[in-house]
Design a protein around this motif. Structure first.
Motif, PDB file in Angstrom:
ATOM      1  N   GLN A 168       0.820  -1.206   0.000  1.00  0.00           N
ATOM      2  CA  GLN A 168       0.000   0.000   0.000  1.00  0.00           C
ATOM      3  C   GLN A 168       0.859   1.263   0.000  1.00  0.00           C
ATOM      4  N   HIS A 169       2.092   1.141   0.512  1.00  0.00           N
ATOM      5  CA  HIS A 169       2.967   2.308   0.592  1.00  0.00           C
ATOM      6  C   HIS A 169       3.435   2.787  -0.787  1.00  0.00           C
ATOM      7  N   TYR A 170       3.289   1.943  -1.819  1.00  0.00           N
ATOM      8  CA  TYR A 170       3.651   2.389  -3.160  1.00  0.00           C
ATOM      9  C   TYR A 170       2.735   3.514  -3.646  1.00  0.00           C
ATOM     10  N   VAL A 171       1.514   3.589  -3.111  1.00  0.00           N
ATOM     11  CA  VAL A 171       0.562   4.608  -3.558  1.00  0.00           C
ATOM     12  C   VAL A 171       1.050   6.014  -3.210  1.00  0.00           C
ATOM     13  N   ASN A 175       9.571   8.252  -3.436  1.00  0.00           N
ATOM     14  CA  ASN A 175      10.922   7.822  -3.813  1.00  0.00           C
ATOM     15  C   ASN A 175      10.959   7.050  -5.119  1.00  0.00           C
ATOM     16  N   PHE A 176       9.782   6.728  -5.677  1.00  0.00           N
ATOM     17  CA  PHE A 176       9.677   6.045  -6.970  1.00  0.00           C
ATOM     18  C   PHE A 176      10.385   4.689  -6.964  1.00  0.00           C
ATOM     19  N   PHE A 177      10.300   3.959  -5.846  1.00  0.00           N
ATOM     20  CA  PHE A 177      10.988   2.671  -5.744  1.00  0.00           C
ATOM     21  C   PHE A 177      10.544   1.721  -6.860  1.00  0.00           C
ATOM     22  N   GLY A 178      11.493   1.327  -7.708  1.00  0.00           N
ATOM     23  CA  GLY A 178      11.265   0.313  -8.722  1.00  0.00           C
ATOM     24  C   GLY A 178      10.365   0.699  -9.871  1.00  0.00           C
ATOM     25  N   GLY A 217       2.301  10.687 -12.752  1.00  0.00           N
ATOM     26  CA  GLY A 217       3.119  10.156 -13.842  1.00  0.00           C
ATOM     27  C   GLY A 217       2.949   8.656 -14.017  1.00  0.00           C
ATOM     28  N   PHE A 218       3.793   8.084 -14.852  1.00  0.00           N
ATOM     29  CA  PHE A 218       3.676   6.663 -15.193  1.00  0.00           C
ATOM     30  C   PHE A 218       3.847   5.748 -13.988  1.00  0.00           C
ATOM     31  N   HIS A 219       4.479   6.251 -12.932  1.00  0.00           N
ATOM     32  CA  HIS A 219       4.693   5.453 -11.721  1.00  0.00           C
ATOM     33  C   HIS A 219       3.400   5.159 -10.976  1.00  0.00           C
TER      34      HIS A 219
END
Length: 345
Positions: free
Chosen positions: A57-60, A64-67, A106-108
């Motif tokens: 959930q932290h990707y939302v 830092n754009f991890f990966g 963006g695309f991320h």
């Protein structure tokens, strides 16, 4: 070789590519994010070599754009605007007054359409996204396909293909943070990097290119014969200090070698080799990370990973003499970066 799929948080899919050597790469359809790369050390121990959240959930809210796949333009655009054929385009500000990595949407942060595939020698994923004209402030309808492909030589290739119906700004990259120690055992200061670059881009206090190219000779930015990353962490060199006592700079590649970057970790024996047809790379050594983030294997800390953001330079939108990010109407954008993982005794 095999491809496995699982549901994440009831809304995303994670695809895991595994070759016959046991190397595995996991990728989300959300942001095209690489969440894990398992590769062997010199003793054959498979461990993760990229930073990835324990809680997906932290990707939302990840800043830092991890990966992640980043675009339309990877890097910082000064003043969140640029001029093209006499017209000024205003972009979303998400880095002070500047525009970073395609902006907040963006695309991320999009859901990519994913189609798995298998050939005689590889397995992979085709990720597709249509970026509508005006998205993030950019002109042109752009169709993008990113192909992740894994073979049995422990090579992960990323191929970016795009076309636009209008002249626009475009340069993509992947923002994985590598750590060859395995399972985030130690920071990357001991990573030995060789890079074919004799010039890098000077930054101001906002990490915006000044328009000046600097020679690497006699500086901590000279990796042509190899150097430890901690050299820049510990130096008093002004450009390292501006970047938070590390690196966050664009290096322009010299053309005299096919292998653009080689990274070695003496402790694990792992070696990462980067081949690319991009004109340069932003090397970022996670100088801004603190201890507040929880990854699968450890909590975050400064210098825990190093990014190799192969791309053209957004500085070209405001200054002469930089690799251009302009994509003309109906022109085919085709770039590839190959990450090869090996070991040394």
């Amino acid at each position: 070789m095999k491809i496995e799929t699982k549901e994440i948080l009831g809304k995303w899919k994670e695809f895991t590519l595994t070759n016959d050597q046991g190397m595995a790469v996991s990728i989300l359809n959300y942001g095209g994010i690489i969440t894990r790369i398992l590769v062997p050390d010199r003793d054959g121990m498979l461990e993760n070599v990229v930073l990835g959240y324990k809680d997906y959930q932290h990707y939302v809210s990840d800043s830092n754009f991890f990966g992640a796949l980043v675009g339309r333009v990877a890097g910082r655009i000064q003043g969140a605007s640029f001029e093209l054929d006499g017209k000024t385009y205003h972009l979303e500000e998400n880095d002070g007054e500047n525009h970073l990595h395609g902006g907040p949407a963006g695309f991320h942060s999009v859901i990519w359409e994913v189609v798995p595939f298998e050939t005689a020698e590889t397995i992979g994923l085709n990720l597709h996204y249509h970026s509508a004209c005006g998205e993030g402030g950019y002109p042109g309808n752009v169709d993008i396909t990113v192909t992740y492909e894994l073979n049995n030589a422990n090579q992960l290739s990323l191929t970016y293909t795009a076309n636009s119906d209008q002249k626009t700004a475009f340069t993509m990259t992947n923002h994985s943070y590598f750590n060859l120690s395995g399972n985030l055992r130690s920071p990357v200061g001991g990573h030995h990097v060789t890079m074919e670059s004799s010039k890098f881009v000077e930054l101001d206090e906002q990490l915006i290119p000044t328009g000046k190219l600097l020679e690497v000779d006699g500086t901590p930015y000279d990796f042509r014969r190899g150097n430890l990353l901690r050299t820049g962490f510990e130096s008093g060199f002004e450009q390292n200090k501006i970047a938070g006592n590390g690196y966050d700079h664009y290096f322009i590649f010299d053309d005299n070698r096919e292998e653009k970057i080689v990274v070695r970790d003496e402790q694990s024996g792992r070696v990462l080799t980067v081949h690319t047809n991009q004109p340069g790379v932003v090397m970022y050594t996670s100088n801004m990370l603190d201890d507040s983030l929880e990854f699968k294997e450890a909590f975050s800390e400064k210098y825990l990973g190093v990014c190799f953001e192969t791309q053209a330079s957004p500085a070209s939108l405001h200054h002469e003499g930089f690799p251009s990010v302009i994509l003309n109407a109906e022109e085919v954008y085709k770039r590839q970066t190959v990450f090869t993982f090996g070991v040394e005794g």
